[in-house]
Design an enzyme around this catalytic site. Structure first.
Site, PDB file in Angstrom:
ATOM      1  N   HIS A  14     -13.710  23.153  68.126  1.00 36.54           N
ATOM      2  CA  HIS A  14     -14.132  23.979  69.285  1.00 36.54           C
ATOM      3  C   HIS A  14     -13.732  23.225  70.556  1.00 36.54           C
ATOM      4  CE1 HIS A  14     -17.237  26.754  71.343  1.00 36.54           C
ATOM      5  NE2 HIS A  14     -16.630  26.071  72.299  1.00 36.54           N
ATOM      6  N   HIS A  16     -11.959  23.589  74.717  1.00 37.15           N
ATOM      7  CA  HIS A  16     -11.444  24.355  75.868  1.00 37.15           C
ATOM      8  C   HIS A  16     -10.320  23.558  76.508  1.00 37.15           C
ATOM      9  CE1 HIS A  16     -14.807  27.207  75.792  1.00 37.15           C
ATOM     10  NE2 HIS A  16     -15.491  26.172  75.344  1.00 37.15           N
ATOM     11  N   LYS A 100     -13.311  34.930  68.502  1.00 32.95           N
ATOM     12  CA  LYS A 100     -14.509  34.403  69.149  1.00 32.95           C
ATOM     13  C   LYS A 100     -15.347  35.521  69.742  1.00 32.95           C
ATOM     14  CE  LYS A 100     -17.280  31.310  70.992  1.00 32.95           C
ATOM     15  NZ  LYS A 100     -17.014  30.273  71.970  1.00 32.95           N
ATOM     16  N   HIS A 137     -20.595  32.485  69.895  1.00 34.81           N
ATOM     17  CA  HIS A 137     -21.441  31.844  70.914  1.00 34.81           C
ATOM     18  C   HIS A 137     -22.828  32.452  70.744  1.00 34.81           C
ATOM     19  CE1 HIS A 137     -22.223  29.799  74.832  1.00 34.81           C
ATOM     20  NE2 HIS A 137     -23.266  30.596  74.726  1.00 34.81           N
ATOM     21  N   HIS A 175     -21.338  25.259  68.499  1.00 33.11           N
ATOM     22  CA  HIS A 175     -22.166  24.328  69.280  1.00 33.11           C
ATOM     23  C   HIS A 175     -23.663  24.599  69.132  1.00 33.11           C
ATOM     24  CE1 HIS A 175     -21.707  27.764  71.914  1.00 33.11           C
ATOM     25  NE2 HIS A 175     -20.560  27.366  72.426  1.00 33.11           N
ATOM     26  N   ASP A 249     -16.576  21.108  71.962  1.00 33.71           N
ATOM     27  CA  ASP A 249     -16.825  21.971  73.119  1.00 33.71           C
ATOM     28  C   ASP A 249     -16.483  21.225  74.406  1.00 33.71           C
ATOM     29  OD1 ASP A 249     -17.483  24.257  74.493  1.00 33.71           O
ATOM     30  OD2 ASP A 249     -19.635  23.872  74.487  1.00 33.71           O
TER      31      ASP A 249
HETATM   32  C1  NCD Z   1     -17.739  26.475  78.147  1.00 32.20           C
HETATM   33  C2  NCD Z   1     -16.625  26.612  79.200  1.00 32.20           C
HETATM   34  O1  NCD Z   1     -16.741  25.982  80.252  1.00 32.20           O
HETATM   35  O2  NCD Z   1     -15.656  27.312  78.953  1.00 32.20           O
HETATM   36  N1  NCD Z   1     -18.885  25.907  78.791  1.00 32.20           N
HETATM   37  C3  NCD Z   1     -19.898  25.253  78.192  1.00 32.20           C
HETATM   38  O3  NCD Z   1     -20.871  24.893  78.863  1.00 32.20           O
HETATM   39  N2  NCD Z   1     -19.869  24.961  76.914  1.00 32.20           N
HETATM   40  C4  NCD Z   1     -18.012  27.800  77.527  1.00 32.20           C
HETATM   41  C5  NCD Z   1     -18.855  27.718  76.275  1.00 32.20           C
HETATM   42  O4  NCD Z   1     -18.410  27.214  75.237  1.00 32.20           O
HETATM   43  O5  NCD Z   1     -20.008  28.184  76.306  1.00 32.20           O
HETATM   44 ZN    ZN Z   2     -17.157  26.256  74.258  1.00 31.45          ZN
END
Ligand code: NCD
Ligand code: ZN
Length: 348
Positions: A14, A16, A100, A137, A175, A249
């Site tokens: 996971h 970003h 997702k 999520h 998460h 995450d």
């Molecule tokens: C994530 C993001 O910034 O894209 N933020 C977070 O707090 N984890 C989005 C997510 O996974 O909820």
């Molecule tokens: Zn995330």
């Protein structure tokens, strides 16, 4: 005392990576340690179609430093207009590994997410048929539900009913932050349910965010909960239960965006995640379990081979230093501060 740990190269289930200058600034921090990562599709606009995912994968590949070997595993962002045929084609070509589900309004860039699950039932049914997992999520967005209760409420109100309707659908609870989610996964007997756990939720509880001053760099979604929940996550991660695996995450936002009166949710852990994890697992007398959590359980769930290259972590006599921030073309991004010295370093 063990001071060397050799494990198959880990994956991040996971992650970003963003786009543009931020993507270029952060991708090397993950690629330096991880062989593969499930890349989240919450760009603006989101990665909805197979064509979107192919274009995004190409942008990621172009941003990976030439010396590094890293495979982005692509996901699609489920919307109420998602086309089941497009999803099936994107899976069949090998491009997409998961879809997702963002409940609309639950987190960063989730405005295009799903408000009414009935509208995506056909897509979910097709995913169950073709064996494509749904990454969830897991938070309700009802303003009447306290933010610390949103994950537990999601399990009862949304996830459990959904899984009863579609028992063949593979689901990853992303998460997880509560003992409730851990118990829900542990109680499952279908073999179709797993959960990712982040590095930071193994380390911080809600006091770290709020006691003695507000710490925006510890704010993420789902928000960290009470200590008893952190302890439940620690024992799940350090157990031999293959349904729990690493999804960092790691979610970079510029410091400017984090430090606003209404700052963004997200914690950037890519550079020091493996050092943090070795510390946590050693503290819980479970260094020998890190391999399952970071390198084996994820591939088993996603039906992929374990990486054949190895990673060596070595415990140093002196603390290992990481930058407080990294520079990106989009601005500085603060690196997660675990609040204690780190001694484990990734050697190769
Ligand atoms: C994530 C993001 O910034 O894209 N933020 C977070 O707090 N984890 C989005 C997510 O996974 O909820
Ligand atoms: Zn995330």
């Amino acid at each position: 005392m063990t001071d060397t740990l050799t494990i198959p190269r880990p994956d991040d289930w996971h992650l970003h990576l963003r786009d543009g200058a931020m993507l270029k600034g952060v991708v090397g921090h993950t690629a330096a340690h991880f062989a593969r990562a499930i890349v989240m599709p919450n760009l603006v606009p989101p990665v909805v179609t197979g064509a979107d995912a192919a274009a995004y994968r190409d942008r990621i590949r172009a941003a990976i430093p030439a010396s590094m070997d890293f495979e982005p595993l692509m996901t699609l962002y489920l919307t109420e207009a998602t086309d089941a045929d497009d999803v099936a084609l994107a899976q069949a070509s090998g491009l997409v590994k998961a879809v997702k589900l963002y409940p609309a309004g639950a987190t960063t860039n989730s405005q295009s997410g799903v408000s009414n699950l009935d509208k995506v039932h056909g897509v979910l049914e097709r995913m169950a048929d073709i064996g494509l997992p749904l990454c969830v999520h897991g938070e309700v967005t009802d303003p009447d539900i306290d933010i610390f209760d949103r994950e537990a409420a999601f399990i009862d109100r949304v996830l459990d009913p959904l899984r009863r309707r579609l028992p063949g659908l593979g689901v990853v609870m992303e998460h997880v932050t509560t003992a409730d989610a851990v118990a829900y996964v542990q109680a499952d007997t279908s073999g179709n349910l797993a959960a990712t756990i982040t590095t930071h939720h193994l380390i911080i509880n809600r006091n770290h965010i709020l006691a003695g001053g507000i710490r925006p760099h510890y704010y993420c979604l789902p928000v960290a909960k009470r200590e008893k929940h952190r302890l439940a996550l620690r024992s799940a991660a350090c157990s031999d239960d293959e349904r729990f695996f690493l999804g960092t995450d790691s979610a970079p936002h510029t410091d400017t965006a984090k430090l606003l009166p209404c700052g963004c949710a997200g914690i950037f852990t890519a550079p020091n995640t493996m050092s943090c994890l070795a510390h946590v697992f050693e503290e819980d007398d479970a260094l020998d379990k890190l391999e399952n959590f970071a390198s084996r359980n994820g591939p088993a769930f996603y039906k992929m081979p374990v990486n054949s290259e190895m990673m060596i972590l070595k415990k140093q006599p002196e603390p290992v230093s990481y930058p407080e921030q990294i520079e990106t073309g989009a601005g500085t991004v603060t690196v997660f501060d675990p609040g204690f010295d780190l001694f484990w370093r990734v050697e190769s």
